[in-house]
Enzyme design. Structure first.
Site, PDB file in Angstrom:
ATOM      1  N   ARG A  23     -17.087  -0.543  -7.466  1.00 37.29           N
ATOM      2  CA  ARG A  23     -18.072   0.065  -6.551  1.00 37.29           C
ATOM      3  C   ARG A  23     -19.380  -0.726  -6.549  1.00 37.29           C
ATOM      4  NH1 ARG A  23     -20.645   5.203  -9.691  1.00 37.29           N
ATOM      5  NH2 ARG A  23     -19.852   4.745 -11.763  1.00 37.29           N
ATOM      6  N   SER A  50     -23.758   7.014  -6.366  1.00 39.29           N
ATOM      7  CA  SER A  50     -22.373   6.805  -6.818  1.00 39.29           C
ATOM      8  C   SER A  50     -21.702   5.665  -6.067  1.00 39.29           C
ATOM      9  CB  SER A  50     -21.553   8.081  -6.604  1.00 39.29           C
ATOM     10  OG  SER A  50     -22.050   9.126  -7.398  1.00 39.29           O
ATOM     11  N   GLU A  71     -18.611  15.427   5.536  1.00 37.30           N
ATOM     12  CA  GLU A  71     -17.846  14.196   5.751  1.00 37.30           C
ATOM     13  C   GLU A  71     -17.223  14.128   7.143  1.00 37.30           C
ATOM     14  OE1 GLU A  71     -17.402  16.289   3.196  1.00 37.30           O
ATOM     15  OE2 GLU A  71     -18.242  15.180   1.508  1.00 37.30           O
ATOM     16  N   PHE A  96     -12.678  12.459  -0.284  1.00 41.88           N
ATOM     17  CA  PHE A  96     -13.411  12.996   0.871  1.00 41.88           C
ATOM     18  C   PHE A  96     -13.425  12.000   2.033  1.00 41.88           C
ATOM     19  CE2 PHE A  96     -15.989  14.570  -2.935  1.00 41.88           C
ATOM     20  CZ  PHE A  96     -15.073  15.563  -3.201  1.00 41.88           C
ATOM     21  N   HIS A 122     -14.239   5.821  -6.280  1.00 44.38           N
ATOM     22  CA  HIS A 122     -13.675   6.803  -7.200  1.00 44.38           C
ATOM     23  C   HIS A 122     -12.229   7.142  -6.859  1.00 44.38           C
ATOM     24  CE1 HIS A 122     -17.893   6.963  -8.068  1.00 44.38           C
ATOM     25  NE2 HIS A 122     -17.792   7.926  -8.938  1.00 44.38           N
ATOM     26  N   ASP A 130     -13.664  14.203 -13.999  1.00 46.10           N
ATOM     27  CA  ASP A 130     -13.771  15.202 -12.923  1.00 46.10           C
ATOM     28  C   ASP A 130     -12.428  15.841 -12.569  1.00 46.10           C
ATOM     29  OD1 ASP A 130     -16.471  15.187 -12.654  1.00 46.10           O
ATOM     30  OD2 ASP A 130     -16.530  13.814 -10.947  1.00 46.10           O
ATOM     31  N   ARG A 180     -14.374   3.739  -9.799  1.00 41.80           N
ATOM     32  CA  ARG A 180     -15.560   4.127 -10.541  1.00 41.80           C
ATOM     33  C   ARG A 180     -15.814   3.311 -11.809  1.00 41.80           C
ATOM     34  NH1 ARG A 180     -16.303   8.953 -14.578  1.00 41.80           N
ATOM     35  NH2 ARG A 180     -18.561   9.024 -14.698  1.00 41.80           N
TER      36      ARG A 180
END
Lengths: 330, 280
Positions: A23, A50, A71, A96, A122, A130, A180
């Site tokens: 990322r 993020s 989104e 998302f 991610h 998560d 991530r």
């Protein structure tokens, strides 16, 4: 088996130059794409930090749009910006970016031929703690089924940075998937990125190993360990899952006669299935999958999850031995 | 200022086109198409600043997005009557190998259409994107968007409404076709929209209303709405219409949302609609 006649290739130059997240490569690439193209704009759904989009936002505040946690709206706005010739990059988590907004992407972007770059961080198990709500393992499948969609899953910081810049020059919708965690950086910084053109990493004769995303580094480690066992891997980095570089894959499999695919994705619908479809039509041969076996993930550290779900260097080595054994038998 | 009488005559011809297209295809959505015929005629032929020909980027001209894509026969008729493609092509509506898909699409390259619609709730977001692009490009022209009322039940609409107010997208003029009907019946019985003007105002929009079948009022309201653009708020017109307007047996009923008339009904409908500009 390994012979002295192998040509020197990229493999010999591959060494870990520290660890950085893919990322971060996206963030760096986006800033450079924005610098090169005045039409590049970026949208983010409340995940600017993020997604590492802060530098772009700071440099080009007028070309950055904070959409909030919305989104579906982000995908529509991106499509609208694209109607006028802008090159929108959307940024949110992979989950998302795909499942949540599949119909918006399908109608307003893919079917409408809009030049939107859907940038998804991610992805996969390595999201970690998560848990399964966020660890999407089906996104490659969903995106590759959309006609006209290009699907890219780069393997390290440098390749993600290069891919992020390359997609600005490509006309058409793109799904760019990255992750991530900090991860080994091993692709040379000056390695050109060509969409749809696989990157051969090692020339070998016993088995074709095709890897994408984070699993490429694990496949490099596996190929090195297997060489010590006398198994010669032809290792190819399939960074672009669609369009698939069938020529590279068939060319390799014609020599080796068996294949192992490696990906941080559900076994169903990912790189492995694309390869299987290609081989079924052109060069049927034994294939082993290193992928998540049609399950949801769970909370845990990235390395613990990769271990539990079978996405490791030893797992790739075991799959290679199995593929070679199946070829020998048949 | 466009001549309301002439626009009414054009709208009548457009209604004939709609009936003939849907009847020929034996499928389509006549109710909402007839209901919005006066508005879309006024918008394209009396209000919008359009360049000759079709340019996907819509630079230096007003652009329109149809979010409730099922009223495609209306939009196709208007686009053809404005010269975007040959009138004769209206006869291919919903048939194989046609550019006039059941719901609007760019896929076959039909001039006048910039994005596909039909899956409801998406057009407002797209229009916002086009409006943002106009601001980036320093283009003072406006972006128009038409949505249905049942469509306001989609959550994405309110995501978009919130965004447009927050980001002061004030070069955007949205019209809601407030006919009170949707496939399963009246909005009020399916899922009530509640106090619609209050909802839009609460979301930070400038809210106007008009009778969608009163041509002078449509022109006045659109003119008023245009003057309210550029003042920091997006503008919405809540337009009262009657589904099926212009054909007596279709008027006011959700039953003609997505049903084609048979031969006898078609003859009856066409007898009520004067051929003003010549059939396609």
């Amino acid at each position: 088996m390994e012979t002295a006649s192998l040509k020197t290739d990229l493999f010999d130059r591959l060494e870990v130059m520290g660890k950085k997240a893919t990322r971060d490569g996206f963030g760096a690439g986006l800033l450079e794409a924005g610098t090169r193209h005045a039409d590049v704009v970026a949208l983010c759904a409340d995940l600017t930090g993020s997604l590492k989009m802060d530098d772009f936002q700071a440099r080009f505040p007028d070309r950055f749009f904070q959409v909030g946690i919305a989104e579906a709206n982000m995908m529509g706005i991106a499509a609208g910006l694209a109607t006028s010739g802008k090159i929108p990059y959307t940024g949110t988590f992979a989950n998302f970016s795909t499942g949540r907004v599949y119909d918006q992407i399908r109608q307003s972007i893919a079917y409408s031929h809009k030049n939107v770059k859907i940038c998804a961080s991610h992805a996969g198990l390595t999201l970690g703690e998560d848990g399964a709500t966020h660890q999407i393992l089906e996104d490659i499948g969903m995106m590759k089924m959309l006609p006209g969609m290009t699907v890219i899953n780069p393997c390290d910081y440098n390749q993600t940075r290069a891919a992020t810049m390359a997609i600005a020059d490509h006309s058409g919708p793109v799904y760019l998937r990255f992750g991530r965690p900090n991860w080994p950086v091993f692709i040379p910084e000056d390695q050109p990125f060509r969409i749809g053109k696989a990157l051969p990493l090692r020339y070998g004769s016993d088995v074709t190993v095709l890897a994408t995303g984070h699993l490429v580094w694990l496949a490099v480690e596996a190929a090195r360990a297997l060489a010590a066992e006398g198994i010669s891997c032809d290792l190819i980095n399939i960074h672009t899952i669609k369009p698939l570089d069938e020529e590279a894959i068939i060319g390799s499999v014609r020599r080796t006669g068996c294949v192992v695919t490696c990906e941080e994705h559900n076994r169903i619908g990912g790189l492995g299935d694309s390869v299987a479809q290609c081989l079924a039509r052109h060069w049927p041969c034994p294939q082993e999958y290193v992928a998540v076996d049609d399950r949801f993930g769970e909370s845990g550290k990235p390395e613990e999850l990769l271990e539990k779900y079978g996405l490791t260097t030893p797992a790739i080595m075991a799959a290679v031995r199995k593929a070679v054994a199946r070829r020998t038998k048949s | 200022m466009a001549d309301p009488t002439s626009l009414v005559r054009t709208a009548t011809q457009v209604r004939r086109d709609i009936i003939r297209m849907v009847a020929q295809a034996k499928s389509g959505h006549p109710g909402g198409s007839l209901g919005c015929a006066d508005f879309l005629t006024a918008l394209y032929l009396g209000v919008m600043e359009r360049k000759p020909g079709f340019h996907m980027d819509g630079r230096d001209e007003d652009v329109f997005f149809l979010s409730n894509g099922h009223i495609s026969p209306l939009w196709y008729s208007i686009l053809a009557r404005c010269g975007y493609f040959p009138l004769s092509e209206l006869g291919t509506f919903r048939q194989i190998n046609s550019r006039l898909q059941g719901h609007p699409a760019t896929h076959e390259g039909l001039p006048g259409i910039r994005v596909a619609s039909g899956s409801l709730g998406q057009g407002l977001s797209v229009a916002i994107g086009a409006a943002l692009a106009k601001k980036l490009n320093g283009d003072p022209h406006l972006v128009y968007c038409l949505t249905g009322d049942g469509e306001l039940q989609e959550g994405q609409i309110w995501e978009a409404a919130m965004f447009a107010a927050h980001h002061r997208v004030d070069n955007l003029l949205v019209t809601v076709d407030w006919n009170g009907q949707q496939i399963d019946g009246a909005n009020e019985d399916v899922i009530s929209l509640g106090d619609l003007p209050a909802k839009w105002r609460a979301f930070g929009w400038e809210v106007l209303s008009m009778d969608g079948h009163d041509m002078p009022q449509i022109l006045d309201t659109l003119g008023d709405a245009r003057r309210r653009c550029g003042q920091g708020k997006p503008v919405v017109i809540l337009m009262k219409t009657e589904m099926g307007k212009g054909v007596d047996f279709m008027e006011g009923s959700h039953k003609w949302h997505g049903v084609a008339p048979n031969a006898e009904q078609t003859a009856s409908a066409l007898a009520q609609l004067e051929e003003t500009l010549g059939d396609y």
